[in-house]
Write an enzyme that holds these catalytic residues in place. Structure first.
Site, PDB file in Angstrom:
ATOM      1  N   GLU A   1       0.817  -1.215   0.000  1.00 12.07           N
ATOM      2  CA  GLU A   1       0.000   0.000   0.000  1.00 12.07           C
ATOM      3  C   GLU A   1       0.850   1.264   0.000  1.00 12.07           C
ATOM      4  O   GLU A   1       0.588   2.221   0.728  1.00 12.07           O
ATOM      5  CB  GLU A   1      -0.964  -0.007   1.185  1.00 12.07           C
ATOM      6  CG  GLU A   1      -1.941  -1.167   1.161  1.00 12.07           C
ATOM      7  CD  GLU A   1      -2.871  -1.219   2.365  1.00 12.07           C
ATOM      8  OE1 GLU A   1      -2.771  -0.336   3.247  1.00 12.07           O
ATOM      9  OE2 GLU A   1      -3.686  -2.155   2.440  1.00 12.07           O
TER      10      GLU A   1
ATOM     11  N   GLU B   1      -4.079  -9.053   0.408  1.00  9.79           N
ATOM     12  CA  GLU B   1      -4.521  -8.769   1.785  1.00  9.79           C
ATOM     13  C   GLU B   1      -6.042  -8.684   1.754  1.00  9.79           C
ATOM     14  O   GLU B   1      -6.605  -7.903   0.985  1.00  9.79           O
ATOM     15  CB  GLU B   1      -3.903  -7.480   2.298  1.00  9.79           C
ATOM     16  CG  GLU B   1      -4.179  -7.198   3.765  1.00  9.79           C
ATOM     17  CD  GLU B   1      -3.378  -5.986   4.263  1.00  9.79           C
ATOM     18  OE1 GLU B   1      -2.166  -5.905   3.936  1.00  9.79           O
ATOM     19  OE2 GLU B   1      -3.952  -5.127   4.949  1.00  9.79           O
TER      20      GLU B   1
END
Length: 816
Positions: free
Chosen positions: A432, A508
């Site tokens: 991220e 994720e």
């Protein structure tokens, strides 16, 4: 400072020590002197550290607390969670005192040391953080990233006789340097490696299996040799199987250039292929000869297996398609902190294996070598990930400060450390990262992916991306080997249709939140649910605004051939990131994302995953508990997590009918739910039926009576007398009939006698400020976990638990 000389041997994935003089390795574990604070002359040999604390490494200086709201308060907007306004984040890094400077000092000897004949290296598996290492008062190395392994040659810094060498390490953790609890100190092992002048260096081999079939496999081994000069080099390598039988051998002599490795090729007939179900391992034992003299011996452990990606089809291991049933885990070990312990890691992996998990993502940092070795042995595929940020900051004092200078060095160390491990099937280059939305972001991603391909062309590369619109439009996702998406389950199809790889990995997923044994009414699917007790409901329908419930990810795996499976956030609760109670919500200081809580006790969600993932054993689990005084006559939904298609619910003998999994909603595909169940004290019984309508199993939950006694359930009855092994003891309060009392929260006191010591306890309550290392802990919803550690002599470890108004309990554990 006490002086130590250690001569025991450690077998590691990167190589092996042995009793002959050409290679010796030992750990520096005991008699370290430690102090927090900075000391101008602490690197010098004559510095007086007599009044410092004596500790054993691995050591986490911050886990002993105290917990405090003021520790590492961060005012920030978490942009990856969609926040645009900065708010005060309490407990973000666990509320523990990891910030600051600390020094460690010790001494070590090198037997029969002679400069020009021996080389000596230090290998640190991890040091948190910004490590400055000194030997005999002189700087040996600086390594800033606390998660990575690093090594340095210290031969020229040693005393002439090799004796009484002073090792000093300065560590510094700056405030706002992490988004979770990073730990502090020499939390992983410190190795000393002694070799001859001509030797195979640290991580000096690279082994691959270019062709794999059931009939035979080819094995390629590249070996680096240091200080060989113009000598001809002879290497004799034997490959042995798990039983020690030699299955292939090569004897080659070459003169190598310094930029080229010594290369050997082998054939292994009828190989045992490495899989999560059959994690068979081999060893390549290489002996190096110069002018007829044996100068080094090095062991490389590996597995024979083949990995492939096929567009529109997915991930294949040894020619068989499989979807990752994986979890992400942070590196802390709950009440033990970050100090590495093999028994604790094995305990975690054993629980995950029983759930049906077959893969681990090391989020968001390099793992401990011991974890990778255990995944090799126990059968877990791994995605190893190095970074949570690149050159753009998430934290004021995060890794972005070092990225431009250190990223390639850190990547190379990670890749060379773990590229021989069979369990590692994929590299991730980041999580991220804000850079993903930069117009130039794909260039940095390409730079990191190219390093992976250069150092290890045998494995694919991914990145955990959460800004789907950015990465689909700017080329970032398209240039990766595997597009990995964090959450955003509703955009998988769009990504599949737009990207050239025609594959999507759930790098994720989920981030469902729950507190073990806590149930909220009314039962409803809800994002960012907030309650006055700072807990989340274990009906497993609550999640964060940016995430989802598990059922959505199950459906994506089942419905689309091109999905590669998932890595759930997270396998275990961890210290820090107490979402959704992260904004000025002290005392919340640990996560609620875990399938298993901070005390290593499974939540209800564990059995939901087990019912889908564990194909070898049946699952039948009922929730909630059945002690609901004050809810008489009210709807109290009953959920059942099971692999069976149908079940019937009875409350005190009254049938509430059968439920069968169906496609009416995504939850109905994976759960059996009686939303109209009415509470009355007594017995809840569920009868499960197979596909033929036969009743095959039943389970009951009863209303518990008054708390009567303590019950102790150890995970093992025997542990090793190595001073490190652990026994995990489930401590619970039950009534006279043995029913767990699910509301009890009284304090339990512990004593440990005999050949062992008390180590820590935890109760899984994300708001509990009780210190882990004290021999007492309050129950959380009737349970907690206590941990005792083995001594170094054979005998008995005697553990006793006491509490007010309860019958105590005592157990004995064999220590051998």
């Amino acid at each position: 400072m006490k002086h130590i000389t250690i001569f025991f041997l450690i077998i590691c994935s990167f190589g092996a020590a042995n009793s002959q003089t050409f290679r010796n390795e030992f750990l520096i574990e005991k008699n370290w002197k430690f102090s927090k604070g900075d000391f101008n002359e602490a690197a010098l040999t004559g510095f007086n550290d007599r009044n410092w604390e004596t500790v054993t490494v691995p050591h986490d200086w911050a886990i002993y607390g105290p917990f405090d709201r003021k520790h590492d308060l961060q005012e920030t907007a978490v942009t990856q969670n969609g926040e645009t306004v900065a708010t005060v984040k309490t407990g973000r890094t666990g509320g523990l005192p990891y910030v600051g400077i600390g020094w460690y000092r010790n001494t070590f000897d090198i037997a029969d040391f002679e400069k020009g004949q021996k080389r000596v290296s230090l290998l640190f598996d991890g040091a948190m953080s910004e490590a400055c290492v000194y030997v005999n008062g002189r700087e040996a190395i600086f390594w800033p990233f606390g998660y990575n392994s690093f090594h340095c040659d210290v031969t020229d810094l040693l005393n002439a006789d090799g004796k009484n060498n002073t090792l000093a390490v300065r560590l510094e953790n700056k405030p706002q340097s992490s988004r979770w609890y990073p730990g502090a100190g020499l939390y992983r092992n410190v190795h000393v490696i002694v070799t001859n002048e001509i030797h195979i260096p640290v991580w000096g081999t690279y082994i691959t299996t270019p062709f794999v079939s059931g009939e035979y496999a080819s094995v390629n081994l590249k070996t680096e040799i240091e200080n060989s000069g113009n000598n001809d080099i002879r290497i004799v390598t034997e490959i042995t199987d798990a039983e020690g039988t030699v299955v292939s051998t090569k004897d080659n002599t070459q003169k190598i250039n310094h930029d080229k490795a010594f290369e050997q090729n082998f054939i292994v007939n009828n190989p045992d292929l490495w899989t999560p179900e059959n994690p068979c391992l081999y060893k390549a034992v290489s002996k190096v000869y110069i002018k007829g003299k044996l100068t080094d011996e090095y062991t490389t452990r590996f597995g024979i297996r083949d990995i492939k990606l096929i567009a529109d089809k997915g991930f294949f291991l040894n020619g068989e398609k499989r979807k990752f049933q994986g979890v992400c885990n942070h590196h802390d070990l709950g009440p033990l902190g970050t100090a590495i312990n093999v028994a604790a890691l094995r305990r975690q992996l054993t629980m995950l294996k029983d759930m049906g998990c077959d893969a681990i993502r090391t989020a968001h940092n390099m793992p401990a070598p011991e974890l990778v070795e255990l995944c090799d042995e126990m059968g877990f595929m791994m995605m190893i990930e190095p970074f949570d940020e690149w050159e753009i900051a998430k934290c004021i004092n995060g890794y972005h400060r070092f990225f431009n200078e250190w990223a390639e060095k850190d990547m190379v160390n990670m890749l060379r450390n773990y590229r021989n491990n069979a369990c590692v099937v994929m590299w991730s280059i980041g999580n991220e990262v804000p850079t993903q939305c930069s117009d130039e972001g794909y260039k940095i991603a390409s730079f990191l992916q190219d390093i992976c391909h250069r150092e290890d062309p045998s494995r694919p590369v991914t990145c955990g991306m959460d800004q789907v619109t950015c990465v689909l439009n700017n080329g970032f996702a398209a240039m990766l080997d595997v597009p990995g998406f964090n959450y955003r389950a509703n955009r998988y199809v769009e990504a599949y249709e737009k990207l050239p790889q025609n594959l999507v990995l759930g790098s994720e997923t989920s981030s469902t939140v729950s507190s073990r044994g806590v149930y909220k009414f009314p039962v409803e699917k809800k994002a960012d649910a907030i309650y006055g007790d700072h807990q989340s409901s274990s009906y497993d329908l609550e999640y964060c605004s940016w995430s989802n419930i598990p059922d959505d990810d199950f459906a994506l795996a089942d419905d689309y051939e091109w999905t590669m499976g998932q890595f759930v956030w997270t396998g275990f609760d961890y210290l820090g990131e107490p979402s959704p109670y992260d904004t000025d919500a002290w005392p919340s200081h640990s996560s609620m994302f875990g399938i298993i809580d901070l005390a290593s006790i499974p939540k209800d969600r564990y059995y939901l995953y087990r019912s889908i993932w564990n194909k070898n054993e049946n699952t039948l689990h009922i929730l909630p508990h059945w002690n609901w005084k004050g809810r008489e006559g009210k709807e109290t939904p009953v959920f059942v997590y099971t692999n069976y298609p149908t079940a019937e619910l009875f409350i005190n003998g009254k049938s509430y009918g059968k439920q069968t999994k169906n496609n009416s909603t995504v939850q109905n595909r994976y759960r059996l739910m009686w939303m109209n169940a009415i509470y009355e004290s007594g017995e809840v019984k569920v009868v499960a039926y197979d596909n033929n309508g036969n009743a095959v199993e039943e389970k009951t939950v009863k209303t518990a009576g008054n708390p009567y006694r303590i019950e102790l359930l150890p995970d093992r009855k025997q542990i090793s007398a190595d001073g490190k092994d652990l026994v995990y003891i489930n401590v619970r309060v039950v009534d006279k009939d043995g029913n767990i009392c699910p509301l009890d929260r009284r304090m339990i006191n512990f004593t440990v006698k005999g050949n062992g010591t008390y180590r820590a306890a935890a109760n899984g309550d994300p708001t509990s400020l009780d210190l882990f290392h004290l021999p007492q802990m309050p129950l959380f919803n009737g349970q907690l976990t206590a941990i005792a550690q083995a001594g170094e002599r054979n005998g008995k470890l005697v553990f006793e638990a006491n509490a007010k108004s309860l019958k105590p309990a005592i157990i004995e554990i064999d220590v051998e």
